[in-house]
Scaffold this motif. Structure first.
Motif, PDB file in Angstrom:
ATOM      1  N   UNK A 199      22.773  65.764  -5.321  1.00 12.59           N
ATOM      2  CA  UNK A 199      22.645  64.607  -4.807  1.00 12.59           C
ATOM      3  C   UNK A 199      22.913  63.199  -4.186  1.00 12.59           C
ATOM      4  N   UNK A 200      23.362  62.561  -3.470  1.00  7.70           N
ATOM      5  CA  UNK A 200      23.440  61.222  -3.983  1.00  7.70           C
ATOM      6  C   UNK A 200      22.538  60.028  -2.658  1.00  7.70           C
ATOM      7  N   UNK A 201      21.866  59.375  -2.915  1.00  6.25           N
ATOM      8  CA  UNK A 201      21.305  58.183  -2.317  1.00  6.25           C
ATOM      9  C   UNK A 201      21.714  56.817  -1.598  1.00  6.25           C
ATOM     10  N   UNK A 202      22.121  56.323  -1.281  1.00  6.83           N
ATOM     11  CA  UNK A 202      22.118  54.870  -0.260  1.00  6.83           C
ATOM     12  C   UNK A 202      21.107  54.297  -0.307  1.00  6.83           C
ATOM     13  N   UNK A 203      20.740  53.535  -1.691  1.00  2.29           N
ATOM     14  CA  UNK A 203      19.513  52.733  -1.448  1.00  2.29           C
ATOM     15  C   UNK A 203      20.035  51.440  -0.631  1.00  2.29           C
ATOM     16  N   UNK A 204      21.293  51.740  -1.453  1.00  2.00           N
ATOM     17  CA  UNK A 204      22.031  50.421  -0.344  1.00  2.00           C
ATOM     18  C   UNK A 204      22.012  49.900   1.275  1.00  2.00           C
ATOM     19  N   UNK A 205      21.592  50.959   1.254  1.00  2.00           N
ATOM     20  CA  UNK A 205      21.097  51.339   3.431  1.00  2.00           C
ATOM     21  C   UNK A 205      19.750  51.256   3.620  1.00  2.00           C
ATOM     22  N   UNK A 206      19.036  51.051   2.293  1.00  2.00           N
ATOM     23  CA  UNK A 206      17.566  51.245   3.018  1.00  2.00           C
ATOM     24  C   UNK A 206      16.859  50.616   3.261  1.00  2.00           C
ATOM     25  N   UNK A 207      17.320  49.240   2.400  1.00  2.00           N
ATOM     26  CA  UNK A 207      16.763  47.991   2.380  1.00  2.00           C
ATOM     27  C   UNK A 207      17.537  46.841   2.382  1.00  2.00           C
ATOM     28  N   UNK A 235      14.737  64.365   1.969  1.00  2.00           N
ATOM     29  CA  UNK A 235      16.108  65.297   2.021  1.00  2.00           C
ATOM     30  C   UNK A 235      16.084  65.786  -0.110  1.00  2.00           C
ATOM     31  N   UNK A 236      16.104  64.428  -0.410  1.00  2.00           N
ATOM     32  CA  UNK A 236      16.225  64.914  -2.226  1.00  2.00           C
ATOM     33  C   UNK A 236      15.556  65.695  -3.054  1.00  2.00           C
ATOM     34  N   UNK A 237      13.944  65.442  -2.446  1.00  2.00           N
ATOM     35  CA  UNK A 237      12.844  67.097  -2.691  1.00  2.00           C
ATOM     36  C   UNK A 237      13.267  67.942  -2.365  1.00  2.00           C
ATOM     37  N   UNK A 238      13.504  68.382  -1.513  1.00  2.00           N
ATOM     38  CA  UNK A 238      13.336  69.800  -0.184  1.00  2.00           C
ATOM     39  C   UNK A 238      14.753  69.942  -0.994  1.00  2.00           C
ATOM     40  N   UNK A 239      15.457  69.408  -1.545  1.00  2.00           N
ATOM     41  CA  UNK A 239      17.227  69.861  -1.921  1.00  2.00           C
ATOM     42  C   UNK A 239      17.155  71.075  -2.849  1.00  2.00           C
ATOM     43  N   UNK A 240      15.895  69.735  -3.878  1.00  2.00           N
ATOM     44  CA  UNK A 240      15.673  70.485  -5.150  1.00  2.00           C
ATOM     45  C   UNK A 240      14.684  71.324  -5.177  1.00  2.00           C
ATOM     46  N   UNK A 241      14.269  71.143  -4.330  1.00  2.00           N
ATOM     47  CA  UNK A 241      13.147  72.324  -4.489  1.00  2.00           C
ATOM     48  C   UNK A 241      13.494  73.744  -3.824  1.00  2.00           C
ATOM     49  N   UNK A 242      14.778  73.710  -2.818  1.00  2.00           N
ATOM     50  CA  UNK A 242      14.965  74.940  -1.897  1.00  2.00           C
ATOM     51  C   UNK A 242      16.142  75.114  -3.522  1.00  2.00           C
ATOM     52  N   UNK A 243      16.427  74.405  -4.141  1.00  2.00           N
ATOM     53  CA  UNK A 243      17.835  75.178  -5.638  1.00  2.00           C
ATOM     54  C   UNK A 243      16.379  75.938  -6.712  1.00  2.00           C
ATOM     55  N   UNK A 244      16.175  74.902  -7.035  1.00  2.00           N
ATOM     56  CA  UNK A 244      15.461  75.296  -8.385  1.00  2.00           C
ATOM     57  C   UNK A 244      14.035  76.303  -7.617  1.00  2.00           C
ATOM     58  N   UNK A 245      13.463  76.492  -6.793  1.00  2.00           N
ATOM     59  CA  UNK A 245      12.273  77.348  -6.509  1.00  2.00           C
ATOM     60  C   UNK A 245      12.829  78.543  -5.822  1.00  2.00           C
TER      61      UNK A 245
END
Ligand code: SF4
Length: 450
Positions: A265-273, A245-255
């Motif tokens: 964007x936000x990343x909820x790392x606390x919910x991933x592990x 998600x993070x990569x695609x959102x950034x690439x869509x915006x910039x490329x």
């Protein structure tokens, strides 16, 4: 979407009057499309055309802010996918999650960690910027009490209010509006009410959907309400999905220059592990690609040291060396009899040298001349570190008034400077130190005994 030169040309007055400094309207349009001039230079443009151009020539990723007063932070505004292309501009901010159903002990432990983690590295103060509050209880008063407790005990944090209930979001926004919180929880069902709350207090709004496609549709609907202070979350709570998600959102915006995804964007790392080491590893990934708010389960020193260091290393301009301010630095209780060492103003060199001096427990002075921000050998080879620059620093920073000894320890790698420095500084004795900082501890202990 950004406009190309021909599209811009179509909305220009087409007078070819040259008043903008270009020979024709077409030349002006082409330059404007490249970002080489400003729309205001044409005095004949209609307001409607100006608005259209302002939108079209704005950077592909919006810069948004949250917080208040000295604790105002910017997110987004990035123009490149890779740091080495130019530089990243707005570093990600770390958040510690608090759930209003978790134990008081846990809350106290996190508050203690937030207040403990605070140190300066290469002139930058490192501390947790955000406390993210998740309302699991659906109890408005309980939720607000938790936010009150944490914000009153952790003075530096800005709250991030996480709830999909507009009633609770509204009450919390009202209560903490002066802190400039992030309101997080706009979704397909509640976005109109959540946008209303964010608009009323001029707050950054977190927008969440199940996946990228649904997020894209939702952001378009929110943009149609004319609110653009957004933080995006495409719902990924596994490393793979969240990273994608993070990569695609950034690439869509910039490329693709598609501004629907032109937000941080936000990343909820606390919910991933549940594993602390894995959480640190995942957070480092999102520092690099491409989260602007990284939500963690906690932030003690063992997490802070690697995370703040990598953030600082990534979010510096690669074209500018990280420099430490020139001067004479006192390590420990150094006095007029303590050794004086000289090294360069390249920040990493200084921190390695000062760390070894501290480890030796020999109180010392470290002199930092103007060395161009380079490492020792590079500074010497480029002529930045030489006898004159060292002698100038001795005088500028009044070493002779701080020390009775007249001995200067130079890095072993520039032993060749010894006699030149002694010529520049009559009465001083130059001692050649070790070539590597790792040998400084033993060297200083031996030096002190002589
Ligand atoms: Fe065209 Fe405006 Fe430039 Fe005149 S000032 S040449 S109308 S773009």
């Amino acid at each position: 979407m950004a406009l190309n030169g021909m599209e811009i040309y179509k909305i220009l007055p087409k007078k070819n009057c040259k008043e903008c400094g270009f020979p024709t309207c077409l030349a002006f349009a082409m330059k404007l499309a490249q970002g080489g001039t400003q729309a205001e230079k044409c005095p004949y443009m209609s307001d409607e055309a100006k608005d259209k151009l302002a939108e079209a020539t704005a950077p592909p990723m919006r810069t948004v802010t949250f917080g208040a007063g000295e604790k105002t932070y910017s997110l987004g505004g990035e123009t490149v996918l890779f740091r080495h292309e130019k530089t990243f501009v707005n570093k990600p901010r770390f958040a510690v999650i608090f759930d209003d159903t978790e134990s008081t002990d846990n809350v106290e432990k996190k508050i203690n960690h937030i207040n403990t983690v605070n140190y300066t590295r290469i002139s930058e103060e490192m501390y947790v910027e955000i406390a993210a509050f998740r309302c699991s209880s659906q109890d408005k008063q309980k939720f607000i009490s938790l936010i009150k407790k944490v914000t009153s005990e952790c003075k530096k944090i800005v709250p991030m209010i996480i709830t999909e209930n507009p009633d609770i979001a509204s009450a919390a926004a009202e209560e903490f509006a002066a802190l400039g919180p992030i309101i997080y929880g706009a979704n397909e069902q509640n976005y109109e009410a959540m946008v209303g709350i964010a608009k009323k207090h001029n707050l950054l709004l977190g927008v969440k959907a199940e996946n990228q496609a649904k997020l894209y549709d939702l952001v378009q609907k929110i943009q149609n309400t004319d609110y653009k202070e957004l933080l995006l979350d495409a719902g990924g709570r596994s490393l793979k999905t969240a990273f994608d998600n993070a990569v695609n959102i950034r690439r869509t915006a910039l490329l693709s220059k598609d501004r629907t995804f032109g937000y941080p964007t936000a990343a909820f790392v606390c919910d991933m592990t549940q594993d602390k080491m894995m959480e640190i590893a995942m957070a480092t990934l999102f520092i690099e690609k491409y989260a602007s708010v990284i939500v963690l389960s906690d932030m003690d020193y063992s997490m802070a040291l690697p995370l703040f260091a990598i953030r600082q290393n990534i979010y510096t301009d690669p074209q500018r060396p990280m420099r430490i301010e020139q001067g004479i630095y006192r390590i420990g209780q150094a006095d007029e009899q303590s050794p004086l060492l000289v090294t360069v103003d390249f920040a990493l060199t200084y921190f390695i040298v000062s760390g070894e001096v501290e480890r030796s427990k020999v109180p010392s002075w470290i002199l930092i001349p103007d060395a161009g921000g380079y490492s020792v050998l590079t500074a010497w080879a480029s002529g930045k570190l030489n006898a004159k620059s060292i002698a100038k620093a001795i005088k500028d920073f009044e070493a002779e008034s701080k020390l009775k000894t007249r001995e200067l320890i130079i890095p072993g790698k520039v032993a060749v400077l010894k006699s030149d420095i002694e010529d520049e500084l009559p009465g001083w004795k130059v001692i050649v130190g070790p070539r590597e900082a790792s040998s400084l501890t033993a060297f200083l202990k031996e030096y002190r005994q002589e």
